[in-house]
Write an enzyme that holds these catalytic residues in place. Structure first.
Site, PDB file in Angstrom:
ATOM      1  CE1 TYR A 168       0.762   0.241   4.518  1.00 19.24           C
ATOM      2  CE2 TYR A 168      -0.295  -1.899   4.368  1.00 19.24           C
ATOM      3  CZ  TYR A 168       0.457  -0.988   5.074  1.00 19.24           C
ATOM      4  OH  TYR A 168       0.918  -1.315   6.321  1.00 19.24           O
ATOM      5  CE  LYS A 169       4.852   1.107   4.512  1.00 21.39           C
ATOM      6  NZ  LYS A 169       4.291   2.244   5.279  1.00 21.39           N
TER       7      LYS A 169
END
Lengths: 421, 421
Positions: free
Chosen positions: A241-242
Site C-alpha cells: 500500500y506504499k
C-alpha cells in the site's frame, strides 16, 4: 543560499518555485503523474511512503469489479482467475520490483502475519541456533513480532543500534552474527530515517555465519531497486500500500528463495497452503511450492489496485523510478537546507543518495503542532515520534513542485508557530 | 409426488414453477432481491454459502472509494475513519448477526489466521490442559490449523465423528470432554452437510468440563441466528464473504468474550494490536481491549462491501432472514424429493429445519460431471467431494424460483448424463 552535497546545477538558480518547474519540465517520468486520481484539496502529497495514491486505472477497476467480475462471475470467478492471484500477482511484484524469478513471491495476509510466518519458518530451519539479530530502529511490528516469537520459542534477540549517520552497517552485523545466529531481520530502507541498508553485503555477512536473512522491503519495494535473487536473500516481506499503491490495508507480499521452499514450513496451516485445497482431505500436507506459505482465502478485492501500479512501474522501469526518486529527495534536501535548517530543522536522513530511500525525514520540536495545520491546507506529510516529519516521495506520482510547495508550507507554518519562534 | 417433512401446504399444489412463483409472491423479504447486482447469465445462483452476491450499494461504494475516499483523503483517511473500522464493523457484525455486545468482535486477517490466533490464545489460557476436541467433518482449514498447533504444542486432538443424521451432538461432546480438555472447536453449521449444531447446549457441556469453546460461524453468520453472549461462548470466528457478502476474500471476523480479554493474548504481536500503535515504542504491550487480537494494518478495501450487507440484514432482521432460509431450504428439499430422489440422488442435509443451516447438500455419483454443464448454463451451485452438490440459499438474494430453476436443471443434466442413466 545554503549549498548541500545533494544539490545539482539545474536546481541551483532561481526561486524554489522556478527551480521546481524546471525540474518538472525536465522529468522524463512526468507523464505518469496523469495516471493517478487527482485530489482536489491536496496541493502537496508527501506521504507516498505511507499510502500511495490510487491510479486512475485502479479507480476504474474497482468501479467495475462488483458488476463485471464479482457479480457477473460469482463463485465461478475463483476457478477462472481469483484462485491464482496470490502467485500471479506475486510473480509480477517479483519481476517488476524485487529482482525475483517466478515461484518465489506470494501475496496474502498483512505484513505482520507474513513476518510471523517467515520468522517461525526460519527458526524451524535452523533448529540448533537460538539468536535473531534485529535493530532498534526497525519498524514496531517487526520488533513486536520478534519479541513475541522469542518469548515463545526461548530465542534471544540481539539488538543492533543503527548508526545515526549510516543506519545498520555490514560491520555492525558482522560484529554480532555467529554460530548461534539463526536469522537476521532488517529493513532495507529504515521507516523513520530513510537509511538504505547495504542488503547485498549484509546478506553475505549473515550467510558467512550460517544464518538466514529476512529483509523487510516495505519502504523500498517500488521505489528502490531490489535484487533478491542476485543478492541470495532467503526471505523477504513487504507492504503493497506504499509504493505499490494497493490501497489502504492491501495485502502484503512474501518471498521465499526457491532453494529453501521444500524444507521450510510455516505454522499457520490453512487450506490455501495445502497440497490439494479442494480435496478436503483429512490431513494437511503443504503444497510443494511457494503456495505452502499461504494460509486462508486470498484477499481478492485487496489485490486489485496493486496490479495497475505494477503496470505503470513495469512501463517506467525501476531504474528510471529510482533515478527520479534520487532527484526528488535531493531537491527536497536542497530546499530543507535553504528554507528550514535556518529555522532549527535537523535533517535525519542520509545525505548520500546511494544510502537513501525515497523519503526524507526532518526533525523539529514544533512538528507535531504544525502537522494538523499542514493537513488542513492540503500539504500532507506524516509525523513520526518524537518530532519528525516524513516527506515520502513516490516517483511516479510526486512532482518537484509538490516538494517545493510542501517545504515552503512547512516554513510558513514554523514561522507562525509560537513554540518555534 | 413424494411428500417430505419439509413440505408445507402452500408448496404442495401446481407445477414446481407455479409453486415457486406463489412462494415468491408471498415472500415478505422479496423486495430485498432488488438490492443486489443482477447477473445477466446466471438464472439460478445457488452458492450464496460460498460467495454472497454484491449489493448495489457495495458496487457504488467500491466505485466511489478510490476517487472520493482513498484518493481524496489519502493518508488522512486513517485518522478520519479507517483506523477504527476493524472494531466498528466488528461491533456491527456482533449486533446484527452474532448476538454480541460491543467490544468483543473484530475484523481482520483470514478466517484461518484468526482461528490460529484464537486457538493459540485458548491453549495459553488453559495451560494445565492438553486436549482439543474437534470433529472430522469440520472444515479443512479448521482441522489443518489444529493439527499444526497440536504438533507444535504437544496437544492431543480428540476427534468426533459427526452422526450422519444429526451432526455433532451434545451427547458426543459430553462423552469426550473432561479435565484434560482445553478447548472444543466446532462449526455451528457444518460446511458440507449443513447440520446446525446445538451451540447453546454444547457450550454448556464444554464449560461444565472447564473447557473453552470456539465456534466456527462461517456458514451461519448472516443466515442463522447466533447468540454468542446469551450462550456464554468464549471464542468465535467466521467468514464475511458468504452470507455477509463482503466480496471474494474479504477479511474474517473474530469474537472474544469480554470477560476473557484481559487475560488472553495472541501470538502474532503486531503494531495494530498494541497499546499505542503510533508511539512506535520499544516493547509490545497488548491493547487492553479486543484490539489486542489484531495484528497488522487493517484491510480497509476488503471491509467496504460487508458494511452494505449489514445495513440490509439489520433492516430485514435476522429472525425474518432465518424464517425465509427455512422456507427456501424446505422448498429445495421438497423439489429434490420430487424430482431428483427418483434419479438416485441422496439428501445429505437434515430434514428437521431446526437442525439445518441455509444450504442443502445432495449426493450423486454423476454430480462432478454435471457441475460444469450447470455452470455453463448459468445454474451455479458448488461441488464438494466426493459427490455432493451444495445448494446455498442466501435469504435476502435468493428467490424460490431460482431454487426451482436450479433443481429442474439438475434433473435435466442428470437425465442427459450417460453415467447416471
Amino acid at each position: 543560499m545554503t549549498s548541500s552535497p545533494g544539490a545539482s546545477p539545474t536546481t541551483s538558480t532561481g526561486s524554489p518555485a522556478e527551480r521546481a518547474a524546471t525540474l518538472d519540465r525536465a522529468d522524463p517520468l512526468a507523464r505518469f503523474r496523469e495516471e493517478f486520481v487527482p485530489s482536489e484539496d491536496v496541493v502537496a502529497y508527501l506521504d507516498g511512503n505511507s499510502l500511495g495514491r490510487p491510479t486512475r486505472a485502479s479507480a476504474e477497476r474497482l468501479a467495475r469489479f462488483a458488476t463485471e467480475h464479482w457479480g457477473a462471475r460469482l463463485i465461478r470467478g475463483w476457478d477462472e482467475s481469483w484462485y491464482g492471484l496470490p502467485l500471479t500477482v506475486g510473480d509480477r511484484i517479483g519481476a517488476t520490483v524485487l529482482g525475483a524469478a517466478p515461484g518465489q513471491t506470494f501475496v496474502g495476509d498483512s505484513t505482520t502475519v507474513i513476518l510471523y510466518k517467515l520468522v517461525r519458518a526460519a527458526l524451524d530451519a535452523r533448529p540448533d541456533r537460538t539468536e535473531i539479530v534485529v535493530d532498534t530502529g526497525n519498524f514496531p511490528t517487526d520488533r513486536f513480532v520478534l519479541q513475541g516469537i522469542a518469548a515463545e520459542r526461548g530465542a534471544t534477540l540481539r539488538w543492533l543500534s543503527p548508526e545515526p549517520d549510516a543506519g545498520v552497517t555490514p560491520a555492525q552485523v558482522a560484529g554480532v552474527v555467529g554460530p548461534g545466529t539463526a536469522l537476521v531481520v532488517l529493513s532495507h530502507v529504515a521507516y523513520r530515517s530513510g537509511h538504505l541498508a547495504d542488503a547485498d553485503v549484509i546478506t553475505r555477512v549473515a550467510h558467512d555465519a550460517g544464518a538466514l536473512v529476512l529483509w523487510d522491503l516495505c519502504h523500498s519495494a517500488g521505489a528502490v531497486p531490489v535484487e533478491l535473487d542476485a543478492w541470495g536473500v532467503d526471505l523477504a516481506a513487504g507492504c503493497t500500500y506504499k509504493y505499490l499503491n494497493g490501497g489502504p490495508g492491501s495485502p502484503a507480499f512474501g518471498y521465499v528463495r526457491a532453494g529453501l521452499q521444500a524444507t521450510m514450513t510455516q505454522p499457520i496451516q490453512g487450506w490455501m497452503g495445502s497440497d490439494a485445497p479442494f480435496e478436503m482431505g483429512p490431513a494437511y500436507a503443504p503444497h510443494e511450492g511457494v503456495r505452502r506459505f499461504l494460509s486462508g482465502t486470498p484477499a481478492v478485492v485487496g489485490m486489485l489496485a496493486m496490479q495497475d501500479m505494477l503496470d505503470l512501474l513495469a512501463e517506467a522501469g525501476i531504474d528510471a523510478v529510482r533515478a527520479k526518486s534520487v532527484r526528488l529527495t535531493g531537491f527536497a534536501l536542497d530546499l530543507v537546507d535553504e528554507l528550514l535548517v535556518p529555522l532549527g530543522v535537523r535533517v535525519a536522513s542520509p545525505r548520500d543518495p546511494a544510502r537513501r530511500g525515497s523519503h526524507v525525514t526532518i526533525d523539529h520540536a514544533a512538528f507535531e503542532q504544525v502537522l494538523r495545520r499542514l493537513w488542513a491546507q492540503g500539504v500532507v506529510p506524516d509525523f513520526r515520534r518524537p518530532d519528525g516529519l516524513r516527506l515520502g516521495l513516490s516517483p511516479l506520482s510526486t512532482s518537484f513542485t509538490e516538494v517545493q510547495v510542501g517545504v515552503e508550507a512547512i516554513r510558513t507554518a514554523l514561522l507562525d508557530e509560537p513554540a518555534s519562534a
